[in-house]
Scaffold this active site. Sequence first.
Site, PDB file in Angstrom:
ATOM      1  N   ARG A  30       1.320   0.657  14.958  1.00 32.53           N
ATOM      2  CA  ARG A  30       0.956   0.491  13.558  1.00 32.53           C
ATOM      3  C   ARG A  30       1.443  -0.868  13.076  1.00 32.53           C
ATOM      4  NH1 ARG A  30       5.540   4.206  10.503  1.00 32.53           N
ATOM      5  NH2 ARG A  30       4.444   3.582   8.622  1.00 32.53           N
ATOM      6  N   ASP A  71       6.804  21.394 -26.403  1.00 29.04           N
ATOM      7  CA  ASP A  71       6.756  20.074 -25.790  1.00 29.04           C
ATOM      8  C   ASP A  71       7.808  20.055 -24.693  1.00 29.04           C
ATOM      9  OD1 ASP A  71       6.747  17.124 -25.372  1.00 29.04           O
ATOM     10  OD2 ASP A  71       5.493  17.181 -27.162  1.00 29.04           O
ATOM     11  N   HIS A 130      13.340  11.365   3.460  1.00 33.97           N
ATOM     12  CA  HIS A 130      12.759  12.638   3.877  1.00 33.97           C
ATOM     13  C   HIS A 130      12.573  13.611   2.719  1.00 33.97           C
ATOM     14  CE1 HIS A 130      10.667  14.918   6.689  1.00 33.97           C
ATOM     15  NE2 HIS A 130      11.233  15.986   6.160  1.00 33.97           N
ATOM     16  N   HIS A 170      15.145  12.276  12.004  1.00 28.14           N
ATOM     17  CA  HIS A 170      13.968  12.393  12.869  1.00 28.14           C
ATOM     18  C   HIS A 170      13.019  11.218  12.656  1.00 28.14           C
ATOM     19  CE1 HIS A 170      11.962  15.040   9.583  1.00 28.14           C
ATOM     20  NE2 HIS A 170      11.575  13.806   9.443  1.00 28.14           N
ATOM     21  N   HIS A 171      13.291  10.391  11.635  1.00 21.61           N
ATOM     22  CA  HIS A 171      12.522   9.153  11.483  1.00 21.61           C
ATOM     23  C   HIS A 171      13.108   8.040  12.348  1.00 21.61           C
ATOM     24  CE1 HIS A 171      10.256  10.648   7.957  1.00 21.61           C
ATOM     25  NE2 HIS A 171      11.357  11.340   7.727  1.00 21.61           N
ATOM     26  N   HIS A 200       0.846  -1.195   0.000  1.00 22.94           N
ATOM     27  CA  HIS A 200       0.000   0.000   0.000  1.00 22.94           C
ATOM     28  C   HIS A 200       0.884   1.249   0.000  1.00 22.94           C
ATOM     29  CE1 HIS A 200      -2.970   3.015   1.125  1.00 22.94           C
ATOM     30  NE2 HIS A 200      -2.233   3.320   2.178  1.00 22.94           N
ATOM     31  N   TYR A 211       8.990  15.793   0.503  1.00 19.05           N
ATOM     32  CA  TYR A 211       8.813  17.079  -0.172  1.00 19.05           C
ATOM     33  C   TYR A 211       8.698  16.917  -1.673  1.00 19.05           C
ATOM     34  CZ  TYR A 211       9.443  18.608   4.432  1.00 19.05           C
ATOM     35  OH  TYR A 211       9.240  18.751   5.774  1.00 19.05           O
ATOM     36  N   GLU A 237      11.944  12.783  -0.110  1.00 21.34           N
ATOM     37  CA  GLU A 237      10.807  12.209  -0.829  1.00 21.34           C
ATOM     38  C   GLU A 237       9.484  12.807  -0.345  1.00 21.34           C
ATOM     39  OE1 GLU A 237      10.423  10.248  -3.351  1.00 21.34           O
ATOM     40  OE2 GLU A 237       8.291   9.764  -3.143  1.00 21.34           O
ATOM     41  N   THR A 241       7.526  26.573   5.769  1.00 23.28           N
ATOM     42  CA  THR A 241       6.191  26.036   5.495  1.00 23.28           C
ATOM     43  C   THR A 241       5.125  26.999   5.989  1.00 23.28           C
ATOM     44  OG1 THR A 241       7.173  23.878   5.891  1.00 23.28           O
ATOM     45  CG2 THR A 241       4.805  23.936   5.638  1.00 23.28           C
ATOM     46  N   SER A 245      -0.756  26.959  -5.128  1.00 24.68           N
ATOM     47  CA  SER A 245      -0.343  28.343  -5.398  1.00 24.68           C
ATOM     48  C   SER A 245      -0.881  28.856  -6.732  1.00 24.68           C
ATOM     49  CB  SER A 245       1.178  28.450  -5.394  1.00 24.68           C
ATOM     50  OG  SER A 245       1.695  28.017  -4.178  1.00 24.68           O
ATOM     51  N   LYS A 249       4.591  29.799   3.677  1.00 27.60           N
ATOM     52  CA  LYS A 249       3.703  29.445   2.570  1.00 27.60           C
ATOM     53  C   LYS A 249       2.240  29.546   2.994  1.00 27.60           C
ATOM     54  CE  LYS A 249       6.375  26.553  -0.474  1.00 27.60           C
ATOM     55  NZ  LYS A 249       5.718  27.047  -1.665  1.00 27.60           N
ATOM     56  N   TRP A 263       7.026  -0.354   3.959  1.00 27.51           N
ATOM     57  CA  TRP A 263       7.495   0.248   2.713  1.00 27.51           C
ATOM     58  C   TRP A 263       8.917   0.760   2.839  1.00 27.51           C
ATOM     59  CZ3 TRP A 263       8.963   5.221   1.099  1.00 27.51           C
ATOM     60  CH2 TRP A 263       8.911   6.216   2.078  1.00 27.51           C
ATOM     61  N   SER A 320      12.915   5.897 -13.987  1.00 28.59           N
ATOM     62  CA  SER A 320      11.841   6.699 -14.569  1.00 28.59           C
ATOM     63  C   SER A 320      11.824   8.103 -13.962  1.00 28.59           C
ATOM     64  CB  SER A 320      10.505   5.998 -14.327  1.00 28.59           C
ATOM     65  OG  SER A 320       9.443   6.910 -14.424  1.00 28.59           O
ATOM     66  N   SER A 321      11.947   8.180 -12.640  1.00 26.00           N
ATOM     67  CA  SER A 321      11.912   9.480 -11.966  1.00 26.00           C
ATOM     68  C   SER A 321      13.096  10.340 -12.367  1.00 26.00           C
ATOM     69  CB  SER A 321      11.944   9.292 -10.447  1.00 26.00           C
ATOM     70  OG  SER A 321      10.720   8.835  -9.989  1.00 26.00           O
TER      71      SER A 321
END
Lengths: 285, 531
Positions: free
Chosen positions: B454, B110, B257, B306-307, B81, B261, B259, B332, B272, B335, B146, B173-174
């Site tokens: 979890r 293009d 991390h 921090h993870h 998931h 953002y 990722e 943040t 925006s 924003k 994951w 791909s990315s």
Amino acid sequence: MSATSHAPGKYFVPEPSKWPLVGSFALLLLAFGAVGTMNKLAWGWWTLAAGSAVLLYMLFGWFGQVIKESESKLYGKNVDISFRWSMSWFIFSEVMFFAAFFGALGFARLHSVPDLASIDSKTLWPNFAGSWPTTGPYIDSPFTPMGAWGIPALNTALLLLSGVWLTLSHHAVIAGHRSKAIGWLALTIVFGVVFLGFQVYEYIHAYSALNLKLTSGIFGSTFFMLTGFHGFHVTVGAIMLFVVLIRLMRGHFTPQNHFAFEAAAWYWHFVDVVWLGLFVIVYML
Amino acid sequence: MASVPHDHSHDHAHDHDHHPLKWTRFFTTTNHKDIGTMYMWFSFAMFLSGGVMALGIRAELFQPGLQVVRPELFNQLTTLHGIVMIFGAIMPAFVGFANWMLPLQLGAPDMAFARMNNWSFWLLPPAAILLIGSFFVPGGAAAGGWTLYPPLSVQAGMGMDMMIFAVHIMGASSIMGSINIITTILNLRAPGMTMMKLPMFAWTWLITAFLLIATMPVLAGAVTMLLTDRHFGTTFFNAAGGGDPVMFQHIFWFFGHPEVYIIALPAFGVVSQIIPTFSRKPLFGYASMVYATASIAILSFIVWAHHMYTTGLPAAGQLYFMYATMLIAVPTAAKIFNWLATMWRGSITLETPMLFCLGFLFLFTMGGFTGLVLSLTPVDIQLHDTYYVVAHFHYVMVAGALFSAFAAVYYWGPKWTGWMYEEKLGKIHFWWSLIAFNITFFPQHFLGLAGMPRRIPDYNMQFENWNAVSSVGAFLFGFAQIFFIVIVIRMIKGKSGIRAAAKPWDGAEGLEWTVPSPAPYHTFETPPVVK
């Protein structure tokens, strides 16, 4: 409809192409082939081989088409700038790939190995000294580390010199001296191939005489993964330079317009710099 | 009203456009609009697949005890998931928007590399085959979460190998997609469009693409080390050989991390664009938005641990990562402030895209605040790996990224399809999603604070009530998305009966609104001039 019909404009939008799809199919086969091979399934090798074949077909076809388009003068100034940006970012992504492995080496040497030898780990590994190089506390298969001042030092000289020959070749291209450019470029490739030959010899020596293997704990892991991926990149770079050499011999490049040459040269200097990092951090320290 | 009912001048625009209608063109196309469309449909298919997995999880958690799935399958579902939603649903959705909109916003014909663009897309189906297929191999799919932490991921079966190669392919791909996007933004802008005139969506994608190029190779390195640890006897993550499982966590989160953002920044870009349109005011603090986006990106590289507060970091490390993490709240908040200030004294109308943006604003801010709570080391040591964390990142990922993706579909959908969506249905979709989302995830805060871990298929009786509520909400949310696809298909078929004008939103700004709706197959073959 697309810009190919009126060239060379500011932009270039290629005609529809089958190569992306072929490439994706190749990677699908390669992925399943690798999964099958690593899990010792009967179809693994065949799928891997098929995937490699399709990939080669795609690489020849796609790059062939790009060269054809370039020779048909479809790429204007703007496209050239796009190529420069994209090659720079691609090399940056490669730098970050190596950063992961250098990071692993740094973490192991500065943190995990000393930690395994610290007072906290004494009950688990009472006799582990934590010196570098090491196979780690539990793998008992002593090896001799690879010295820096034999073949590795020679290899450093080879790669650095090859970078010099490549620059001389580039200057010759810019000056319009094609045969000179061919000579220096050929010498660059020869030095690269000799480098690879020495690496192969060194690996054989490591396995047969030094008992230094991929399975020799964290030292073997980092040593072979870093030098192995570097060797792979040298191989790719040498192939790039070889293609450029053939194009040079066919008169594809002009003093003003030879980005394929420059891109391959950037890549070659990149593998050069990675090697300097390897030589200092993996071999010397 | 924002929508102009009928615009005769563009009725037949597409007739003159030599649109190659054969569906087989998608296999070989070099057209950014085709490729953008494929990205979006792929994303939606993956969204449904990941959604079915989520509903499997929620069905099992409806009651304590084991009813629906075996624990092994439950672990596979949570793992896949996560990966499917992040790499298969959310990222491709925003790459799809980028493909469709960036050339239109920049005035380019293009993407810079149109052929490679198609490869970036066509790499995704093989990755999806590997991921979904891994459920059906001996041992099943990857089941260690994951984040693929060793030692579980080193011990797992061949499903993990398929996961590793899927990650490699999606990473390729990315990287290709990002190189394409960066080059397009830097080099294919219309004459006169300076960097500080870029639409915010382009700015956020520029920075996102940089993050992708910087971190995807690191993830590739990490999973490569997993692969060699699994099959070739290396000991990167094995203490017996001098390695360390925690080393994987460091390398993984150096990717992981940023990722976050990578997912959030394009969402910020969409918001925006939309908030100024429906407030009929220019974006407040454009320059500060650009700097805030860049600051977030830079900070995202130096907060990864921090993870990992509970993995045994030294106290000094915990302190550093705590303060560095809290620092991210500053740009943040800038924003959020700018979006609010944009709306201040605007003449606001509440069409569906704006509603989703407002939902985003409320709920993402909440997710940000719970993130601030979790950034506190002593608090996180209590809450780590509880449902509080699950609630936190779903407020960011679903109410943040997914809601703004919905907003983007409603906002730009008329440009893609040539038809307005049905406003009433869009509004129902919004309120349905908003309410169902909160029923699903708000109670998970309580569960987490009460100590429910979890990634478990069974739980203590004390957690029963809120789990039941959450599961009901999850199914409601799932059905809302079936409704969403109905709305989109009805929009494509023109069921609203309202043709979209070139600029269907009267407050909208930007080059994308100067071309007809639907945008012709080829646009801006000669660049427009931006003053």
